[in-house]
Design a protein around this motif. Structure first.
Motif, short mmCIF file in Angstrom:
data_model
loop_
_atom_site.label_atom_id
_atom_site.label_comp_id
_atom_site.label_asym_id
_atom_site.label_seq_id
_atom_site.Cartn_x
_atom_site.Cartn_y
_atom_site.Cartn_z
N VAL A 71 0.85 -1.34 -0.11
CA VAL A 71 0.08 0.13 0.20
C VAL A 71 1.10 1.29 -0.23
O VAL A 71 1.82 1.11 0.88
N ALA A 72 0.72 1.95 -0.95
CA ALA A 72 1.54 3.21 -1.24
C ALA A 72 0.85 4.31 -1.61
O ALA A 72 -0.37 4.54 -2.14
N ALA A 73 1.47 5.77 -1.21
CA ALA A 73 0.69 6.98 -1.53
C ALA A 73 1.00 7.17 -3.08
O ALA A 73 1.78 7.25 -3.62
N PRO A 107 -9.15 4.99 1.63
CA PRO A 107 -8.23 4.05 1.56
C PRO A 107 -8.48 2.67 2.09
O PRO A 107 -8.10 1.57 1.56
N VAL A 108 -9.31 2.79 3.14
CA VAL A 108 -9.64 1.45 3.66
C VAL A 108 -10.44 0.49 2.81
O VAL A 108 -10.18 -0.57 2.87
N GLU A 109 -11.34 1.06 1.97
CA GLU A 109 -12.07 0.43 0.88
C GLU A 109 -11.35 -0.37 0.14
O GLU A 109 -11.75 -1.32 -0.61
N GLN A 110 -10.43 0.77 -0.70
CA GLN A 110 -9.39 0.22 -1.65
C GLN A 110 -8.66 -1.13 -1.24
O GLN A 110 -8.55 -2.09 -1.98
N CYS A 111 -8.25 -1.18 0.31
CA CYS A 111 -7.17 -2.00 0.74
C CYS A 111 -8.27 -3.27 0.86
O CYS A 111 -7.85 -4.58 0.60
N ILE A 122 0.93 -5.28 1.92
CA ILE A 122 1.96 -4.76 2.71
C ILE A 122 1.53 -3.43 3.32
O ILE A 122 1.31 -2.70 2.54
N PHE A 123 1.28 -3.24 4.57
CA PHE A 123 0.29 -2.21 5.24
C PHE A 123 1.40 -1.44 6.11
O PHE A 123 1.97 -2.25 7.27
N PHE A 124 1.68 -0.16 6.51
CA PHE A 124 2.46 0.38 7.26
C PHE A 124 1.40 1.08 8.22
O PHE A 124 0.92 2.33 7.80
N GLU A 147 -11.28 -4.94 10.59
CA GLU A 147 -12.72 -5.03 10.61
C GLU A 147 -13.69 -5.27 9.56
O GLU A 147 -14.68 -6.32 9.69
N LYS A 148 -13.22 -4.82 8.44
CA LYS A 148 -13.90 -5.24 7.13
C LYS A 148 -13.53 -6.36 6.54
O LYS A 148 -14.42 -7.09 5.81
N CYS A 149 -12.35 -7.16 6.76
CA CYS A 149 -11.76 -8.28 6.40
C CYS A 149 -11.64 -9.22 7.58
O CYS A 149 -10.31 -9.53 7.79
#
Length: 216
Positions: A71-73, A107-111, A122-124, A147-149
């Motif tokens: 996951v990146a900006a 971003p949470v929805e995308q992930c 890979i999440f920081f 919580e979503k997954c």
């Protein structure tokens, strides 16, 4: 084109990154590696250096490389055409918009969508890179994602040394050992109010377990 990019990505990590991580940086495992064998899975780690992502990907077997998405900006990695192509096709990032006015979805929805497709994210949880060898406060987004997954295992990993090899703002790589601590995966339970505290406690335990030489 997708087949070519997939092959280039495999060659980049097999021929360049894995040997550099092993021979130039040098990894010291503080305990037995605990890594996902397949997706979906969520790897969470501390963030001190641009090398963090490369090292984490290098820990995983090449046979799952096509499932790995850091996951990146988007505002950083998509700012010019070549960097965007390299980040998307070779590193394989999942670009997220950090600035709310640009977001078409959270971003949470995308992930979560990526995890539902069987990816290894890979999440920081600190968000951005912190000061060398110092952990910043964790952000709550990792809990929202879990919580979503809830069926997806969360693998905490702590790294020490990369903040000295290539800290934020530096462009010169300094060879320095990277100590890696692995943890048993965490699993989110419905209505689990203390999951955030579990994650913070796990990172505190991993950080304190690093055994360094006296000269480090």
């Amino acid at each position: 084109m997708k087949i070519i990019n997939k092959a280039l990505r495999w060659l980049f990590f097999a021929i360049i990154i894995k040997p550099i991580v092993k021979l130039v940086i040098g990894l010291r495992y503080q305990n037995k590696p605990i890594l996902p064998a397949d997706g979906p899975a969520l790897i969470i780690a501390n963030h001190n250096s641009h090398l963090d992502t490369m090292v984490l990907i290098s820990l995983l077997p090449l046979k799952v490389l096509h499932k790995v998405q850091p996951v990146a900006a988007a505002d950083y990695f998509l700012k010019n055409k070549f960097l965007a192509w390299f980040a998307l096709n070779i590193i394989g990032i999942l670009p997220i918009e950090r600035q709310s006015e640009r977001q078409t979805k959270s971003p949470v929805e995308q992930c979560a969508e990526s995890l539902k497709q069987g990816k290894i994210l890979i999440f920081f949880p600190e968000g951005s890179r912190g000061e060398p060898e110092s952990m910043s406060e964790l952000k709550y987004g990792v809990v929202k994602l879990a919580e979503k997954c809830p069926e997806v295992p969360v693998y905490p990993i702590y790294m020490h040394g990369l903040g000295k090899s290539l800290p934020k703002g530096d462009t010169l790589l300094v060879p320095f050992f990277c100590d890696v601590v692995f943890s048993e995966p965490l699993h989110y339970q419905a209505h689990q109010d203390n999951f955030f505290e579990q994650i913070k406690t796990r990172f505190d335990e991993m950080q304190s377990s690093v055994k360094l030489p006296k000269w480090d």
